[in-house]
Motif scaffolding. Structure first.
Motif, mmCIF file in Angstrom:
data_model
loop_
_atom_site.group_PDB
_atom_site.id
_atom_site.type_symbol
_atom_site.label_atom_id
_atom_site.label_comp_id
_atom_site.label_asym_id
_atom_site.label_seq_id
_atom_site.Cartn_x
_atom_site.Cartn_y
_atom_site.Cartn_z
ATOM 1 N N TYR A 1 0.882 -1.175 0.000
ATOM 2 C CA TYR A 1 0.000 0.000 0.000
ATOM 3 C C TYR A 1 0.906 1.207 0.000
ATOM 4 O O TYR A 1 1.188 1.790 1.050
ATOM 5 N N PRO A 2 1.436 1.594 -1.164
ATOM 6 C CA PRO A 2 2.529 2.566 -1.237
ATOM 7 C C PRO A 2 2.190 3.913 -0.604
ATOM 8 O O PRO A 2 1.186 4.547 -0.954
ATOM 9 N N THR A 3 3.055 4.356 0.294
ATOM 10 C CA THR A 3 2.875 5.662 0.932
ATOM 11 C C THR A 3 3.037 6.784 -0.077
ATOM 12 O O THR A 3 2.392 7.837 0.058
ATOM 13 N N VAL A 4 3.885 6.583 -1.080
ATOM 14 C CA VAL A 4 4.093 7.639 -2.083
ATOM 15 C C VAL A 4 2.798 7.978 -2.802
ATOM 16 O O VAL A 4 2.560 9.129 -3.176
ATOM 17 N N ASN A 5 1.925 6.989 -3.015
ATOM 18 C CA ASN A 5 0.621 7.270 -3.612
ATOM 19 C C ASN A 5 -0.155 8.261 -2.757
ATOM 20 O O ASN A 5 -0.756 9.221 -3.248
ATOM 21 N N SER B 1 -5.680 2.791 -3.324
ATOM 22 C CA SER B 1 -5.794 4.244 -3.162
ATOM 23 C C SER B 1 -6.073 4.915 -4.500
ATOM 24 O O SER B 1 -6.842 5.872 -4.577
ATOM 25 N N ALA B 2 -5.496 4.391 -5.570
ATOM 26 C CA ALA B 2 -5.646 5.018 -6.889
ATOM 27 C C ALA B 2 -7.067 4.886 -7.429
ATOM 28 O O ALA B 2 -7.534 5.742 -8.183
ATOM 29 N N LYS B 3 -7.775 3.834 -7.058
ATOM 30 C CA LYS B 3 -9.146 3.654 -7.542
ATOM 31 C C LYS B 3 -10.052 4.777 -7.052
ATOM 32 O O LYS B 3 -11.040 5.123 -7.699
ATOM 33 N N VAL C 1 -6.566 3.377 -12.361
ATOM 34 C CA VAL C 1 -5.813 2.129 -12.480
ATOM 35 C C VAL C 1 -5.786 1.774 -13.960
ATOM 36 O O VAL C 1 -6.830 1.747 -14.625
ATOM 37 N N ILE C 2 -4.593 1.532 -14.493
ATOM 38 C CA ILE C 2 -4.457 1.317 -15.929
ATOM 39 C C ILE C 2 -3.709 0.020 -16.229
ATOM 40 O O ILE C 2 -3.090 -0.581 -15.345
ATOM 41 N N ASN C 3 -3.778 -0.375 -17.480
ATOM 42 C CA ASN C 3 -3.029 -1.532 -17.952
ATOM 43 C C ASN C 3 -2.061 -1.172 -19.074
ATOM 44 O O ASN C 3 -1.068 -1.835 -19.274
ATOM 45 N N LEU C 4 -2.354 -0.111 -19.810
ATOM 46 C CA LEU C 4 -1.542 0.249 -20.970
ATOM 47 C C LEU C 4 -1.205 1.732 -20.965
ATOM 48 O O LEU C 4 -1.903 2.541 -20.348
ATOM 49 N N PHE C 5 -0.142 2.103 -21.681
ATOM 50 C CA PHE C 5 0.228 3.510 -21.811
ATOM 51 C C PHE C 5 -0.883 4.319 -22.473
ATOM 52 O O PHE C 5 -1.053 5.500 -22.205
ATOM 53 N N ILE D 1 -7.254 10.111 4.323
ATOM 54 C CA ILE D 1 -5.894 9.583 4.219
ATOM 55 C C ILE D 1 -4.973 10.191 5.278
ATOM 56 O O ILE D 1 -3.772 9.952 5.272
ATOM 57 N N SER D 2 -5.510 10.974 6.187
ATOM 58 C CA SER D 2 -4.678 11.626 7.195
ATOM 59 C C SER D 2 -4.242 10.630 8.256
ATOM 60 O O SER D 2 -4.957 9.665 8.558
ATOM 61 N N ILE D 3 -3.067 10.868 8.835
ATOM 62 C CA ILE D 3 -2.587 9.971 9.885
ATOM 63 C C ILE D 3 -3.503 10.014 11.099
ATOM 64 O O ILE D 3 -3.654 9.016 11.808
ATOM 65 N N GLU D 4 -4.134 11.171 11.346
ATOM 66 C CA GLU D 4 -5.033 11.271 12.501
ATOM 67 C C GLU D 4 -6.193 10.291 12.358
ATOM 68 O O GLU D 4 -6.557 9.591 13.303
ATOM 69 N N GLU D 5 -6.743 10.230 11.142
ATOM 70 C CA GLU D 5 -7.880 9.337 10.897
ATOM 71 C C GLU D 5 -7.442 7.875 10.950
ATOM 72 O O GLU D 5 -8.050 7.057 11.641
ATOM 73 N N LYS D 6 -6.377 7.543 10.235
ATOM 74 C CA LYS D 6 -5.957 6.149 10.141
ATOM 75 C C LYS D 6 -5.380 5.636 11.454
ATOM 76 O O LYS D 6 -5.657 4.509 11.869
ATOM 77 N N TYR D 7 -4.570 6.450 12.123
ATOM 78 C CA TYR D 7 -3.885 5.948 13.306
ATOM 79 C C TYR D 7 -4.773 5.948 14.535
ATOM 80 O O TYR D 7 -4.445 5.318 15.542
#
Length: 390
Positions: A315-319, A340-342, A347-351, A371-377
């Motif tokens: 679950y990439p943090t960079v996203n 997260s991207a959905k 979400v893609i399969n091709l260029f 997506i805030s740390i307050e909400e998740k944590y």
């Protein structure tokens, strides 16, 4: 209130930052906290325990690289660490990455088994806990771990690299070490990893999903002249960020993409090493890894899209960082990256799909709360505060 001990390989980078954020949130909730870690710098302002020293680390690396014994070195360092645990007397031990050549899993987990009164929370950031060797297997399309890893492992030359394979023995040892621990719950940051855990020998534990979060006071849309600094004011930036760039993270995909872009676009990759930067195509700007968060925020904010062509991930943090800066995330339908991207991208399969999205020139006003740390944590705080055994 409880005394909480966090255990992770590092105090920096993605998992280290997660530990530090949890430490802050838990401390603000009134808990007493300590972070135990294996390598890297000691962060200021945190109560910490360094497990072992550089010599212990390198001896563990040597043992792992020769005998495929990742997780089975650092015996003396772990015995000394157990003494520190007994001094701290935690009510809760929150495990994170326990691989990384710094702790002996047999000694540590024997202690956990011998202390059922301690609540154990184990956040899995990858798949290492239920395989005989690797941290990920999606790219190799391997499912042997569902029954038993063996010498035909397609990932034996991947992290943790080794000269002699001991994969089947490691699988059976880890299965024995990690099974039958009382008062323990497993947490996964993605639904994808939860589904994988439930196919493994860890399936008898309760497994819950708590997504990673980011500090939206830091990661937020920010105006800057960073494009001007690189003389690309009129370019549309396609951004990629990784702590380590390799085939799994999609470096080859970016290089292939660069061949198909016209002069309207500029690829910027952050986190490359010096050797990688030297051999990049001329139409890719390569930037070495930076600890300057504000520089990252500026790049996230000016980018047209954040493209994450990872071929295996949790679950990439960079996203999330890109999303918090108002930039849509484009990723492949692999692992936990699409989750997260959905919601905040595509979400893609091709260029071809990527190009159609770029033509729309969409920007997003995201619900940062989710997506805030307050909400998740706060979900972790609720776990810490449970009085009953898990």
């Amino acid at each position: 209130m409880s005394k909480i001990l966090f255990i992770n390989s590092v105090c920096n980078s993605s998992t280290g930052t997660i530990c530090k954020n949890l430490y802050k949130v838990a401390k603000e909730a009134g808990h007493e906290c300590c972070i135990a870690y294996g390598r890297g710098n000691t962060p200021e302002g945190y109560n910490t325990i360094r497990i072992g020293n550089k010599l212990d680390f390198y001896l563990h690396v040597l043992k792992a690289r020769i005998f495929d014994a990742s997780g089975f070195g650092s015996k003396h360092a772990t015995k000394e660490f157990i003494k520190r645990i007994e001094e701290f007397k935690p009510d809760i031990i929150h495990l994170h990455n326990i691989h990384g050549y710094y702790v002996n899993i047999e000694i540590l987990f024997k202690y956990l088994k011998d202390h059922p009164e301690i609540k154990k929370i184990w956040t899995l950031h990858d798949c290492w806990a239920f395989t005989g060797h690797c941290a990920y297997y999606t790219y190799a399309k391997c499912d042997k771990w569902q029954i038993c890893c063996n010498v035909k492992c397609p990932n034996k030359w991947e992290y943790p690299k080794t000269l002699f394979s001991n994969i089947e023995s490691n699988f059976n040892k880890k299965k024995e070490v990690f099974s039958g621990i009382e008062n323990m719950i497993l947490i996964t940051p993605s639904k994808w990893l939860k589904s994988e855990v439930e196919k493994s020998y860890l399936k008898n534990y309760q497994v819950e999903v708590i997504n990673n979060g980011v500090d939206t006071n830091v990661f937020k849309p920010t105006s800057s002249d960073i494009k001007k600094q690189y003389n690309i004011e009129n370019k549309r930036v396609i951004l990629g960020v990784a702590s380590v760039w390799d085939k799994r993270k999609g470096l080859d995909t970016f290089i292939e993409l660069s061949k198909q872009l016209n002069s309207e676009y500029q690829i910027v990759l952050i986190g490359l090493n010096k050797k990688q930067i030297k051999i990049l195509p001329k139409n890719i700007i390569g930037i070495s890894r930076t600890e300057n968060i504000q520089e990252l925020v500026k790049w996230y904010s000016v980018a047209e899209v954040f493209f994450n062509p990872t071929l295996e991930d949790n679950y990439p943090t960079v996203n999330l960082e890109a999303i918090a800066c108002g930039t849509p995330v484009i990723t492949f339908d692999i692992g936990g990256s699409p989750e997260s991207a959905k919601i905040y991208g595509r979400v893609i399969n091709l260029f071809d799909d990527l190009f159609s999205i770029l033509k729309k020139r969409e920007r997003y006003n995201y619900g940062f709360f989710y997506i805030s740390i307050e909400e998740k944590y706060n979900e972790y705080i609720n776990l810490y505060s449970r009085k009953e055994k898990i």
